[in-house]
Design a protein around this motif. Structure first.
Motif, PDB file in Angstrom:
ATOM      1  N   UNK A  84      11.892 -23.862 -16.366  1.00  0.00           N
ATOM      2  CA  UNK A  84      13.153 -24.412 -16.859  1.00  0.00           C
ATOM      3  C   UNK A  84      12.888 -25.113 -18.180  1.00  0.00           C
ATOM      4  N   UNK A  85      13.782 -24.884 -19.133  1.00  0.00           N
ATOM      5  CA  UNK A  85      13.649 -25.479 -20.462  1.00  0.00           C
ATOM      6  C   UNK A  85      15.045 -25.911 -20.907  1.00  0.00           C
ATOM      7  N   UNK A  86      15.503 -27.033 -20.410  1.00  0.00           N
ATOM      8  CA  UNK A  86      16.850 -27.489 -20.693  1.00  0.00           C
ATOM      9  C   UNK A  86      16.941 -28.312 -21.980  1.00  0.00           C
ATOM     10  N   UNK A  87      16.158 -27.907 -22.974  1.00  0.00           N
ATOM     11  CA  UNK A  87      16.191 -28.564 -24.274  1.00  0.00           C
ATOM     12  C   UNK A  87      17.580 -28.396 -24.891  1.00  0.00           C
ATOM     13  N   UNK A  88      18.231 -29.489 -25.175  1.00  0.00           N
ATOM     14  CA  UNK A  88      19.607 -29.474 -25.679  1.00  0.00           C
ATOM     15  C   UNK A  88      19.732 -28.692 -26.986  1.00  0.00           C
ATOM     16  N   UNK A  89      18.776 -28.841 -27.871  1.00  0.00           N
ATOM     17  CA  UNK A  89      18.828 -28.118 -29.143  1.00  0.00           C
ATOM     18  C   UNK A  89      18.752 -26.608 -28.918  1.00  0.00           C
ATOM     19  N   UNK A  90      17.926 -26.175 -27.955  1.00  0.00           N
ATOM     20  CA  UNK A  90      17.804 -24.741 -27.669  1.00  0.00           C
ATOM     21  C   UNK A  90      19.082 -24.225 -26.996  1.00  0.00           C
ATOM     22  N   UNK A  91      19.666 -25.017 -26.106  1.00  0.00           N
ATOM     23  CA  UNK A  91      20.933 -24.617 -25.490  1.00  0.00           C
ATOM     24  C   UNK A  91      21.990 -24.428 -26.576  1.00  0.00           C
ATOM     25  N   UNK A  92      22.078 -25.375 -27.501  1.00  0.00           N
ATOM     26  CA  UNK A  92      23.044 -25.262 -28.606  1.00  0.00           C
ATOM     27  C   UNK A  92      22.769 -24.027 -29.456  1.00  0.00           C
ATOM     28  N   UNK A  93      21.522 -23.759 -29.721  1.00  0.00           N
ATOM     29  CA  UNK A  93      21.144 -22.629 -30.580  1.00  0.00           C
ATOM     30  C   UNK A  93      21.505 -21.284 -29.931  1.00  0.00           C
ATOM     31  N   UNK A  94      21.302 -21.164 -28.620  1.00  0.00           N
ATOM     32  CA  UNK A  94      21.482 -19.885 -27.934  1.00  0.00           C
ATOM     33  C   UNK A  94      22.874 -19.686 -27.340  1.00  0.00           C
ATOM     34  N   UNK A  95      23.661 -20.745 -27.273  1.00  0.00           N
ATOM     35  CA  UNK A  95      24.969 -20.678 -26.640  1.00  0.00           C
ATOM     36  C   UNK A  95      25.876 -19.686 -27.368  1.00  0.00           C
ATOM     37  N   UNK A  96      26.645 -18.916 -26.593  1.00  0.00           N
ATOM     38  CA  UNK A  96      27.584 -17.956 -27.179  1.00  0.00           C
ATOM     39  C   UNK A  96      28.746 -17.728 -26.213  1.00  0.00           C
TER      40      UNK A  96
END
Length: 159
Positions: A84-96
């Motif tokens: 699990x990698x719930x890094x907020x910046x990565x979630x924002x980057x990959x969200x679509x």
């Protein structure tokens, strides 16, 4: 026949075109499931997936992913570890929008988990049958390896 670098580059081009894979934990006796890989060009040997926290992959572990390209001319089996990698910046980057359809409360959905598959090794096949190979297929001739496809076992998918 493609060399190893070319076949690794082709993997990422094909996955960019159709990022759907079957993913499962190894050794747990459960089947793989279809998921959409989120690709981050800044991360080598890594696939991301948005899943529910109640998903069988959310707990992580040794895993395998299988990929078949849209044209059925490229195949890959990717082995690695899911965490699990719930890094907020990565979630924002990959969200679509496609991800948003699965999580009604958006990025704040309490069931949202971002997991990553860190690829340790891969086996790649590209079916690039040559003209002479296609002619042999028409008349029932024997196709040689150099006329049929490319294959590579790799420790990294970096091109």
């Amino acid at each position: 026949m493609a060399d190893t670098q070319e076949i690794k580059q082709t993997l990422w081009e094909k996955m960019d075109d159709s990022p759907y894979v079957m993913v499962g934990l190894t050794g747990d006796g459960q089947h793989s499931e279809p998921l959409t890989a989120q690709l981050d060009r800044d991360q080598v040997d890594t696939l991301y997936f948005f899943v529910g926290k109640d998903n069988r992959l959310a707990g992580g572990g040794a895993a395998m992913a299988q990929f078949v390209s849209k044209g059925h001319d490229f195949f890959a089996c990717l082995s690695g570890t899911i965490t699990q990698d719930n890094d907020r910046a990565m979630i924002d980057k990959l969200w679509n929008k496609q991800v948003e359809a699965w999580f009604p409360e958006g990025k704040e959905d309490p069931n949202l988990a971002l997991v990553r598959l860190d690829i340790d090794s891969a086996e790649l096949w590209e079916t690039d049958i040559s003209l002479s190979g296609r002619l042999k297929m028409l008349v029932g001739g024997t196709i040689t390896a150099s006329e049929s496809s490319s294959h590579a076992k790799v420790d990294t998918t970096a091109a």
